[in-house]
Design a protein around this motif. Structure first.
Motif, PDB file in Angstrom:
ATOM      1  N   LEU A 188       0.806  -1.338   0.173  1.00 34.82           N
ATOM      2  CA  LEU A 188       0.006  -0.029   0.018  1.00 34.82           C
ATOM      3  C   LEU A 188       0.886   1.354  -0.087  1.00 34.82           C
ATOM      4  CD1 LEU A 188      -3.021  -0.860   2.435  1.00 34.82           C
ATOM      5  CD2 LEU A 188      -3.033  -0.729  -0.108  1.00 34.82           C
ATOM      6  N   GLU A 189       1.913   1.142   0.937  1.00 34.38           N
ATOM      7  CA  GLU A 189       2.913   2.186   0.656  1.00 34.38           C
ATOM      8  C   GLU A 189       3.229   2.583  -0.628  1.00 34.38           C
ATOM      9  OE1 GLU A 189       5.846   2.044   3.479  1.00 34.38           O
ATOM     10  OE2 GLU A 189       4.707   2.782   5.307  1.00 34.38           O
ATOM     11  N   SER A 190       3.700   1.424  -1.218  1.00 28.69           N
ATOM     12  CA  SER A 190       4.123   1.648  -2.719  1.00 28.69           C
ATOM     13  C   SER A 190       3.318   1.963  -3.749  1.00 28.69           C
ATOM     14  CB  SER A 190       4.853   0.078  -3.300  1.00 28.69           C
ATOM     15  OG  SER A 190       5.594  -0.411  -2.422  1.00 28.69           O
ATOM     16  N   VAL A 191       2.131   1.835  -3.672  1.00 30.44           N
ATOM     17  CA  VAL A 191       0.744   2.364  -4.433  1.00 30.44           C
ATOM     18  C   VAL A 191       0.767   3.747  -4.033  1.00 30.44           C
ATOM     19  CG1 VAL A 191      -1.735   2.252  -4.617  1.00 30.44           C
ATOM     20  CG2 VAL A 191      -0.292   0.150  -4.532  1.00 30.44           C
ATOM     21  N   VAL A 192       0.699   4.133  -2.721  1.00 28.55           N
ATOM     22  CA  VAL A 192       0.724   5.757  -2.527  1.00 28.55           C
ATOM     23  C   VAL A 192       1.841   6.434  -3.148  1.00 28.55           C
ATOM     24  CG1 VAL A 192       0.885   7.502  -0.684  1.00 28.55           C
ATOM     25  CG2 VAL A 192      -0.517   5.274  -0.460  1.00 28.55           C
ATOM     26  N   ASN A 193       3.003   6.019  -3.084  1.00 26.85           N
ATOM     27  CA  ASN A 193       4.221   6.590  -3.847  1.00 26.85           C
ATOM     28  C   ASN A 193       4.086   6.621  -5.121  1.00 26.85           C
ATOM     29  OD1 ASN A 193       5.341   7.181  -1.143  1.00 26.85           O
ATOM     30  ND2 ASN A 193       6.347   5.146  -1.221  1.00 26.85           N
ATOM     31  N   LEU A 194       3.340   5.561  -5.825  1.00 32.06           N
ATOM     32  CA  LEU A 194       3.467   5.655  -7.285  1.00 32.06           C
ATOM     33  C   LEU A 194       2.305   6.444  -7.895  1.00 32.06           C
ATOM     34  CD1 LEU A 194       3.900   1.759  -7.733  1.00 32.06           C
ATOM     35  CD2 LEU A 194       5.396   3.336  -8.569  1.00 32.06           C
ATOM     36  N   LEU A 195       1.310   6.462  -6.987  1.00 28.64           N
ATOM     37  CA  LEU A 195       0.192   7.407  -7.325  1.00 28.64           C
ATOM     38  C   LEU A 195       0.559   9.061  -7.270  1.00 28.64           C
ATOM     39  CD1 LEU A 195      -3.137   5.628  -5.578  1.00 28.64           C
ATOM     40  CD2 LEU A 195      -2.462   6.032  -8.172  1.00 28.64           C
ATOM     41  N   TYR A 196       1.527   9.204  -6.205  1.00 30.29           N
ATOM     42  CA  TYR A 196       2.015  10.631  -5.985  1.00 30.29           C
ATOM     43  C   TYR A 196       2.949  10.958  -7.468  1.00 30.29           C
ATOM     44  CZ  TYR A 196       4.792  14.571  -4.353  1.00 30.29           C
ATOM     45  OH  TYR A 196       5.293  15.687  -4.094  1.00 30.29           O
ATOM     46  N   ILE A 198       2.760   9.628 -10.375  1.00 28.11           N
ATOM     47  CA  ILE A 198       1.814   9.635 -11.574  1.00 28.11           C
ATOM     48  C   ILE A 198       1.129  11.036 -11.475  1.00 28.11           C
ATOM     49  CG2 ILE A 198      -0.061   9.005 -12.653  1.00 28.11           C
ATOM     50  CD1 ILE A 198       0.583   6.084 -11.701  1.00 28.11           C
ATOM     51  N   GLU A 199       0.795  11.785 -10.305  1.00 28.94           N
ATOM     52  CA  GLU A 199      -0.132  12.724 -10.317  1.00 28.94           C
ATOM     53  C   GLU A 199       0.843  14.084 -10.151  1.00 28.94           C
ATOM     54  OE1 GLU A 199      -3.113  15.084  -7.169  1.00 28.94           O
ATOM     55  OE2 GLU A 199      -2.472  13.264  -6.649  1.00 28.94           O
ATOM     56  N   VAL A 208       4.459   7.032 -16.969  1.00 33.38           N
ATOM     57  CA  VAL A 208       3.347   6.726 -16.216  1.00 33.38           C
ATOM     58  C   VAL A 208       2.671   5.397 -16.368  1.00 33.38           C
ATOM     59  CG1 VAL A 208       0.885   7.910 -16.233  1.00 33.38           C
ATOM     60  CG2 VAL A 208       2.671   9.475 -16.454  1.00 33.38           C
ATOM     61  N   HIS A 209       2.855   4.953 -17.549  1.00 33.15           N
ATOM     62  CA  HIS A 209       2.366   3.734 -17.751  1.00 33.15           C
ATOM     63  C   HIS A 209       2.998   2.623 -16.814  1.00 33.15           C
ATOM     64  CE1 HIS A 209       0.426   0.248 -19.837  1.00 33.15           C
ATOM     65  NE2 HIS A 209       1.795  -0.242 -19.971  1.00 33.15           N
ATOM     66  N   THR A 210       4.418   2.930 -16.670  1.00 37.32           N
ATOM     67  CA  THR A 210       5.050   1.894 -15.889  1.00 37.32           C
ATOM     68  C   THR A 210       4.763   1.847 -14.462  1.00 37.32           C
ATOM     69  OG1 THR A 210       6.996   2.121 -17.373  1.00 37.32           O
ATOM     70  CG2 THR A 210       7.473   1.165 -15.176  1.00 37.32           C
ATOM     71  N   TYR A 211       4.665   3.404 -13.842  1.00 44.09           N
ATOM     72  CA  TYR A 211       4.129   3.512 -12.641  1.00 44.09           C
ATOM     73  C   TYR A 211       2.748   2.734 -12.310  1.00 44.09           C
ATOM     74  CZ  TYR A 211       7.633   6.912 -12.480  1.00 44.09           C
ATOM     75  OH  TYR A 211       8.950   7.819 -12.486  1.00 44.09           O
ATOM     76  N   ALA A 212       1.891   3.086 -13.120  1.00 44.87           N
ATOM     77  CA  ALA A 212       0.379   2.378 -13.211  1.00 44.87           C
ATOM     78  C   ALA A 212       0.516   0.855 -13.360  1.00 44.87           C
ATOM     79  CB  ALA A 212      -0.462   2.861 -14.111  1.00 44.87           C
ATOM     80  N   ALA A 213       1.326   0.338 -14.035  1.00 39.48           N
ATOM     81  CA  ALA A 213       1.431  -1.138 -13.942  1.00 39.48           C
ATOM     82  C   ALA A 213       2.134  -1.556 -12.745  1.00 39.48           C
ATOM     83  CB  ALA A 213       2.466  -1.681 -15.218  1.00 39.48           C
ATOM     84  N   LEU A 214       3.058  -0.985 -11.780  1.00 42.07           N
ATOM     85  CA  LEU A 214       3.650  -1.593 -10.820  1.00 42.07           C
ATOM     86  C   LEU A 214       2.319  -1.228  -9.589  1.00 42.07           C
ATOM     87  CD1 LEU A 214       7.010   0.379 -10.944  1.00 42.07           C
ATOM     88  CD2 LEU A 214       6.812  -2.222 -10.977  1.00 42.07           C
ATOM     89  N   ALA A 215       1.752  -0.252  -9.784  1.00 45.57           N
ATOM     90  CA  ALA A 215       0.683   0.103  -8.708  1.00 45.57           C
ATOM     91  C   ALA A 215      -0.333  -1.086  -8.627  1.00 45.57           C
ATOM     92  CB  ALA A 215       0.064   1.531  -8.958  1.00 45.57           C
ATOM     93  N   SER A 216      -0.583  -1.515  -9.967  1.00 47.22           N
ATOM     94  CA  SER A 216      -1.614  -2.370 -10.184  1.00 47.22           C
ATOM     95  C   SER A 216      -1.070  -4.072  -9.770  1.00 47.22           C
ATOM     96  CB  SER A 216      -1.796  -2.490 -11.700  1.00 47.22           C
ATOM     97  OG  SER A 216      -2.877  -3.840 -11.818  1.00 47.22           O
TER      98      SER A 216
END
Length: 394
Positions: A188-196, A198-199, A208-216
């Motif tokens: 979840l911490e990783s997802v929060v960081n990746l969303l930050y 991306i934003e 951005v696509h790579t960040y989204a894939a990692l978050a997924s």
């Protein structure tokens, strides 16, 4: 009659008198011996009668209900407890179990009585008396040409054990919740960081696509952990066929984060034929206890080895599946090994309840299986191996 004949006659008469005296003394001695033997027999009979009366008094005073049946299933003896607790005050001596109580014939009770009667072997079991809402421990033993049946009320012990099982279940939930929170927090911490990123980051569409894939991927990991957690405490009403290796894998996934943080490797050697008939939720609880104990036994980096294979019971030769959970941790003393499956015994007084392995052994026993351990503290080869055996049909 001349003098010679007269002397000879006197001699014969004297001999006859002597023989009579000897025979009379022998007869008197035999009579005395017979009297002594009779007294000994009477004394022995009195002692036996006293012992029989004592045994009868003990059985009558016993808190166990006792029944004796002959080989025609006729009641020959019923103690006071049985009259009161089983037959509601009626003395059923002389009645016939099969003829007068035909409803018992289809029950597991009768099948076990029949085994003891036909095979002349003792049978011990516990079962539930539905009409009286009581649990009883039953011991059936061959006696003469019939059988003796002893009933002991174990309802209170069953209720205590159920309460302890519930306590351990709650403790296991607490331990699991702590482990899951750790497992879920990292992705979840990783997802929060990746969303930050991306934003707010000035990233290219590819980044951005790579960040989204990692978050997924991290969210998929969270979903997998939650799914395994739901399986952990979801219990089916009936036993079902499950692969022991799949259950072991689902348990390991709940501890994956702790293992990675502590650099504990997991090796797997699974058989393709490790399917057993079981309650999967109960098996997960057993394997989770054993894997958690293995983690606690390893102080630094280490290895946990998981293995399943077709095997046979070491005592009976019955076929089944054996699952092994081994660690290269600190090992256990002989004294610890002896007490390990006792309730409330723990080597972790600050965090343990001392019920985990006791409950695990009970679960395995309810599956008609066995759980054994081997441990060593010898320098260079420390560690512990638990072997859990589940019987199969073939």
């Amino acid at each position: 009659m001349d003098d010679l004949e007269r002397e000879q006659l006197k001699s014969e008469i004297a001999t006859l008198r002597l023989l009579l005296e000897v025979n009379e003394a022998a007869a008197l001695e035999q009579t005395r011996r017979a009297d002594r033997a009779l007294e000994a027999v009477k004394l022995e009979a009195a002692v036996r009668l006293e012992q029989a009366n004592l045994v009868h008094e003990i059985i009558e005073a016993s808190s166990d209900a006792v029944l004796v049946l002959d080989n025609n299933w006729e009641f020959r003896y019923i103690n006071r407890r049985a009259v009161e607790d089983i037959f509601s005050g009626r003395d059923m001596v002389g009645t016939n179990l099969v003829h007068d109580f035909p409803e018992i014939v289809p029950t597991p009770f009768y099948r076990r009585y029949q085994k003891a009667m036909d095979e002349r072997v003792p049978v011990v079991f516990e079962d539930y008396l539905a009409p009286r809402e009581r649990w009883v421990a039953v011991s059936v033993s061959p006696v003469g040409s019939g059988i003796a049946i002893f009933f002991r009320d174990v309802t209170e012990r069953r209720l205590r054990d159920a309460a302890l099982h519930k306590t351990e279940k709650l403790a296991a939930v607490g331990r699991l919740a702590s482990s899951i929170s750790h497992e879920i927090n990292n992705p979840l911490e990783s997802v929060v960081n990746l969303l930050y990123l991306i934003e707010h980051a000035n990233s290219s569409p590819e980044e951005v696509h790579t960040y989204a894939a990692l978050a997924s991927a991290e969210l998929a990991r969270v979903s997998h952990i939650v799914t395994q957690t739901l399986k952990f405490h979801r219990q089916a009403s009936d036993a079902a066929e499950c692969r022991a290796s799949e259950i072991l894998d689902s348990v390991v996934s709940l501890f994956q984060g702790r293992m990675a943080t502590r650099q504990i490797a997991v090796s797997r050697q699974f058989s393709d034929a490790d399917t057993v008939l079981c309650f999967a939720g109960d098996m997960r609880q057993v394997f989770a206890n054993l894997v958690a104990n293995a983690l606690d036994a390893i102080t630094g980096a280490g290895r946990i080895s998981l293995r399943t294979r077709r095997s046979r019971d070491w005592k009976t030769g019955r076929p089944g599946v054996r699952a092994l959970i081994a660690d290269d941790g600190c090992g256990m003393t002989v004294a610890t090994q002896r007490s390990l499956f006792e309730p409330f015994f723990t080597t972790k007084p600050a965090t343990g309840t001392g019920l985990g392995l006791w409950v695990s052994e009970e679960i395995v026993r309810n599956h008609q299986g066995t759980i054994r351990l081997r441990s060593s503290q010898a320098p260079g080869r420390t560690g512990t191996t638990f072997a859990v055996f589940f019987p199969t049909a073939g």
